[in-house]
Design an enzyme around this catalytic site. Structure first.
Site, mmCIF file in Angstrom:
data_model
loop_
_atom_site.group_PDB
_atom_site.id
_atom_site.type_symbol
_atom_site.label_atom_id
_atom_site.label_comp_id
_atom_site.label_asym_id
_atom_site.label_seq_id
_atom_site.Cartn_x
_atom_site.Cartn_y
_atom_site.Cartn_z
ATOM 1 N N ASP A 99 8.455 -1.803 -4.179
ATOM 2 C CA ASP A 99 8.027 -2.691 -5.520
ATOM 3 C C ASP A 99 8.283 -1.337 -6.801
ATOM 4 O O ASP A 99 8.680 -0.178 -6.401
ATOM 5 C CB ASP A 99 6.770 -2.628 -5.620
ATOM 6 N N GLU A 165 2.658 -0.329 -4.341
ATOM 7 C CA GLU A 165 2.355 1.018 -4.649
ATOM 8 C C GLU A 165 2.154 1.217 -6.475
ATOM 9 O O GLU A 165 1.454 2.034 -6.595
ATOM 10 C CB GLU A 165 3.763 1.912 -4.323
#
Lengths: 476, 476
Positions: A99, A165
């Site tokens: 991400d 994250e």
């Protein structure tokens, strides 16, 4: 290691393909903190899984359930992958994330953040290029180059790539705890490529991060905000009390004034002290990254130690007071001061909190104020530190020397990377941070980039590291 | 003054009509700080002008030009009115304002703020009821009751009603300066009804207000906000410096710590000291208005003196630091601390500024910080004080005793009312604050109200005051 040469050669030959791989990844706007982009995060995870499978790996898309507090959203899956299953080879667990941070052209990007754009200096601009799609793809590139070079892959690779994250790593700690004795059971060492060199020329190995204890002091007095003309001089003012207490925490040279904190800090050994002078870092580098010559320290070693291995205390701000431009004549009724302490070995979370609480209570008592005082623990995360002489680090250092011709800087990060501690505690294995990007990559900022050199030589580095790990760590 | 009795009786007879007049005024939402309401402010001014004319007064709608900084808006007109033109009578200049603070039902009002709503306790709720439409209409009611009672109006009334009081009184100072020797030339005394009793039972006369010197301290260091993990302990932090300096200004008991400030404060005379004990005010009143028992003082006299005749220093807040809920690990790059000093006789604006600047410069130097320091004067307004033994006050005190049967409290306001000073300086005449509303009226707040008693007895008071002024002040 003569089999590294054909691998390196193959990485060079495949570089355009590897850049295309990164281009495809950057094109998927996998922003984990924006609800509307959640399908793109999932798409990115699926794309990554397909890439691993296409290289002959096996993949499981581990679903993590609903997002806590935002139950209309499914968490993106965690990619649990495996490449190789030879019981004679060591097992290396690699972690990364697919991400990215938010990005819009209108934030000030020079190019479309989701179109990888390479300039004539070889800078590859794009959101996620360096954080953390480039490094994640580095592992895949390494597999492919081994295959095309006909060089046997030296280890079994266990992959853990998450998709949250940049949004608190929701669900990750639980997953690691659950898989510690299952999917991750065979891992011999852990390697994470998700931080940065200190400068632009010299790679580093990172063996520690500071922890963070975040606190709030709340002081309330009047029942509502008051007019300072009408009540100034009549009432105890919460701001006056709060400012006094905040002013008692740290001096202008960064020295923490809370009794007992210094005693908790691990003494510097000669061996550790010797790590700082060789680090490729100058005061000019520091001033450039600060944006001004406002460093407390005059010598690079002192600045590095302050950042890497000593605690610090920052006053972040005040909630409840007047904060906009202009002039408001208010006596705020309730104000909350926020501050945090960056912690280092051997500062235990609870010991620090005990000292802080005793200090602020005593300071408030001194004021003799009729206001009400509350101390809040906002959140605490522990520091992490590894033995930099472990074979995992020796292997990485040899790989750096082989690929870049220099000994790596041995560094610790000032900020936290909580997953390091989770892997260390849950698996009981040595964790290494092996960055690919450089200090100028602007992760989280506009115009994020990864230099072509860092991506291609970084792919060589990751592969070489696996060979040296295989040399250092023998399975029984 | 036997002719007061028929006047008082007439006020009682006309009370429903006077309440209707207030109802009509409240119904016009003359909010001066909202662009979209500007036509309503103008409408309110025109309505007021028509009311004065209907009573036989003459009116000029003085246009004040464009609103500075918001040139798409015309300032609402200032109403310059006159009632009576007898050279043998004294001329009394009365000031008030016809604009109001913002209000919406959704702010938490129990009733529609622009529909005057009277409850069974005689509380008349509505925006502007007490601030300042009720008092302004009090003057008009007084004229009407004199006419209907057949009692000769004792003075010539010069009226100055502005429409921007709740939005900085733009244009007013210039108008007063320009008209001092023209429209206001004949004024013998000035009376302003736009403040409040200290409590709910006993009227007061207000003979002073504190001034306000507002300052900002700006400290900048890093070129941009920094991550406290990465840079904590390495850089001088502007917040640390600012908090130290702000903490050096005032102690938790409200004592100003800036050297020399106390020496500027006029000593208390015995005559002045005698004014405080009779004031109808208790520590319970104070705690109720503070919303908590957080007063610095234990004795009412000390609290009153602190509020009325001693300086105070309040820390209002910090611009540039983290201020929202939650936990952000930021080192703010540039922070600006705001504070102000309420000033009293004989603190001259520039003398105070000189002491403050010397103090903060010395405190910053002590820090030995590499950050950059700037001191800003945001705005300064001087205190105002009158001789409470002037015939203007004597007249008002007699009127209070006649209408309410008690001697008024002699008070000073903690907050500023800049127009008092402007009239005093430009006209050189005695200025009196003669409030109509009580301490519980919630001006500027939700559920603003004026008690029927205060409105009707207040109308009597204003009329009686004019009679006593005519008795005290004889024209040559």
């Amino acid at each position: 290691m003569p089999h590294l040469d054909p691998y390196f050669k193959q990485v060079d030959s495949l570089q355009d393909k590897f850049i295309d791989r990164l281009r495809d990844a950057v094109a998927i706007p996998s922003i984990s903190s924006e609800d509307a982009r959640r399908p793109d995060v999932v798409k990115m995870g699926e794309w990554l899984a397909e890439e691993i499978k296409a290289l002959g790996g096996t993949v499981e898309l581990r679903q993590l359930g609903k997002q806590p507090g935002r139950e209309h959203l499914d968490l993106p899956p965690c990619i649990l992958g495996r490449y190789g299953d030879d019981p004679k080879k060591p097992n290396v667990l690699v972690y990364g994330h697919y991400d990215v941070q938010p990005a819009q052209k209108s934030d000030g990007w020079a190019t479309d953040p989701f179109i990888l754009t390479i300039d004539d200096k070889g800078r590859m601009f794009g959101r996620g290029s360096t954080d953390d799609k480039g490094p994640v793809l580095g592992w895949l590139n390494a597999i492919e180059a081994h295959q095309k070079a006909g060089v046997e892959f030296p280890v079994n690779l266990i992959m853990c790539f998450e998709g949250m994250e940049e949004n608190g790593s929701e669900g990750l700690d639980e997953l690691i705890a659950e898989e510690a004795k299952k999917f991750f059971k065979e891992a011999d060492v852990v390697c994470i490529s998700d931080n940065y060199w200190l400068g632009t020329e010299k790679p580093c190995l990172t063996y520690g991060v500071r922890g963070c204890n975040y606190y709030a002091i709340e002081i309330s007095g009047p029942g509502q905000d008051l007019h300072s003309g009408v009540y100034g001089g009549v009432t105890h003012e919460p701001m006056t009390d709060l400012i006094k207490i905040m002013g008692s925490l740290v001096d202008p040279n960064g020295k923490i004034l809370i009794k007992g904190i210094d005693d908790l800090v691990a003494p510097m050994t000669e061996q550790e002290a010797a790590l700082y002078p060789p680090i490729a870092f100058t005061m000019d580098d520091l001033h450039q990254s600060l944006g001004n010559e406002c460093a407390i320290w005059d010598k690079k070693e002192d600045a590095l130690k302050a950042k890497m291995r000593y605690p610090s205390l920052s006053l972040h701000g005040i909630e409840g007071a007047f904060y906009t431009p202009g002039a408001k004549t208010v006596i705020p009724a309730k104000v909350t001061g926020k501050f945090s302490i960056r912690t280092v070995p051997n500062m235990e979370i609870d010991e620090v909190t005990k000292l802080v609480e005793a200090h602020v209570n005593a300071e408030f008592k001194k004021l003799n104020s009729k206001n009400t005082f509350k101390f809040h623990i906002v959140h605490c995360g522990k520091w992490w530190v590894e033995d930099p002489n472990h074979p995992n680090y020796t292997a990485a250092a040899k790989a750096v020397e082989r690929v870049f011709g220099v000994k790596p800087d041995m560094t610790r990060e000032g900020g936290s990377i909580p997953v390091t501690l989770t892997f260390q505690e849950q698996l009981g294995k040595n964790v290494l941070l092996l960055p690919m990007g450089s200090s100028t990559d602007a992760a989280h900022s506009i115009n994020e980039k990864l230099d072509k050199r860092n991506y291609i030589e970084g792919t060589k580095l990751l592969g070489a590291y696996l060979h040296y790990v295989a040399g250092e760590i023998k399975r029984a």
